[in-house]
Design an enzyme around this catalytic site. Structure first.
Site, PDB file in Angstrom:
ATOM      1  CG  ASP A 195      -0.343   0.160   2.539  1.00 20.61           C
ATOM      2  OD1 ASP A 195       0.907   0.242   2.607  1.00 20.61           O
ATOM      3  OD2 ASP A 195      -1.077   0.230   3.541  1.00 20.61           O
ATOM      4  CB  CYS A 253       0.757  -2.613   4.816  1.00 18.87           C
ATOM      5  SG  CYS A 253       0.635  -3.751   6.211  1.00 18.87           S
ATOM      6  CB  THR A 276       2.070  -2.555  11.235  1.00 12.56           C
ATOM      7  OG1 THR A 276       0.858  -3.047  10.617  1.00 12.56           O
ATOM      8  CG2 THR A 276       1.793  -1.221  11.912  1.00 12.56           C
ATOM      9  CG  HIS A 331       9.255 -28.192   9.934  1.00 12.04           C
ATOM     10  ND1 HIS A 331       9.040 -27.665  11.198  1.00 12.04           N
ATOM     11  CD2 HIS A 331      10.554 -28.564   9.892  1.00 12.04           C
ATOM     12  CE1 HIS A 331      10.171 -27.698  11.874  1.00 12.04           C
ATOM     13  NE2 HIS A 331      11.101 -28.249  11.113  1.00 12.04           N
TER      14      HIS A 331
HETATM   15  C1  RB5 Z   1      -1.981   2.621   6.550  1.00 12.45           C
HETATM   16  O1  RB5 Z   1      -2.004   3.825   7.231  1.00 12.45           O
HETATM   17  C2  RB5 Z   1      -1.734   1.462   7.519  1.00 12.45           C
HETATM   18  O2  RB5 Z   1      -2.832   1.287   8.335  1.00 12.45           O
HETATM   19  C3  RB5 Z   1      -1.411   0.184   6.772  1.00 12.45           C
HETATM   20  O3  RB5 Z   1      -0.306   0.404   5.966  1.00 12.45           O
HETATM   21  C4  RB5 Z   1      -1.066  -1.016   7.603  1.00 12.45           C
HETATM   22  O4  RB5 Z   1      -0.087  -0.722   8.550  1.00 12.45           O
HETATM   23  C5  RB5 Z   1      -2.185  -1.791   8.162  1.00 12.45           C
HETATM   24  O5  RB5 Z   1      -2.004  -2.822   8.801  1.00 12.45           O
END
Ligand code: RB5
Length: 155
Positions: free
Chosen positions: A8, A65, A67, A133
């Site tokens: 993203d 993304c 986090t 595994h």
């Molecule tokens: C975007 O602001 C953020 O929420 C997204 O990149 C991600 O961290 C969601 O888990």
């Protein structure tokens, strides 16, 4: 092996840097977006990458993304996907060796380029251990099947 990469807006900058590193290393990379830092919704990109990886045994994915959490949740909704959120090289390596993760998820807002590159290399260079595994992964597949058939019965 093809690498399908997506992010993203929060992972865009790191995605571009990783793409450059992977291209220079001679990897085949397919970029599923996003293409700018304009705000977008991580599920839109995450599901496309996950579906592509699930449909092609020769494909592996990298998702980013802010986090890494959102992309991990989304990707793991797609049957056949084992998406692992990495936060150090040990975890990235064992995501392959023990979990045979077919998507590596990275946080775009936590680490610098060097650390992210090291985690990608650790995952790419590791090999799945099989044996016990594989037995555990088979159990995950059984859980997927159980809920897939339960969903069909409620339609
Ligand atoms: C975007 O602001 C953020 O929420 C997204 O990149 C991600 O961290 C969601 O888990």
């Amino acid at each position: 092996m093809k690498l399908i990469i997506g992010s993203d807006h929060a992972g865009y900058e790191l995605k571009e840097k990783l793409k450059q590193m992977l291209n220079e290393a001679g990897e085949k990379v397919e970029d599923y977006g996003t293409t700018t830092e304009e705000s977008c919704d991580y599920p839109d990109i995450g599901v496309r990458v996950a579906e592509r990886v699930a449909q092609d045994a020769d494909a592996q994915g990298i998702l980013i993304c802010g986090t890494g959490i959102g992309m991990t949740i989304v990707a793991n909704k797609v049957p056949g996907i084992r998406a692992a959120l990495a936060y150090n090289t040990y975890v990235a390596q064992y995501a392959r060796e023990h979990n045979n993760a077919n998507i590596l998820v990275l946080p775009g807002r936590v680490f610098g380029k060097e650390m992210a590159e090291a985690m990608v290399r650790a995952w790419l260079n590791a090999r799945f251990g099989g044996d016990r595994h594989q037995r555990r992964l088979d159990k995950i597949t059984e859980i997927e099947k159980k809920y897939a058939s339960a969903a069909k019965q409620t339609v």
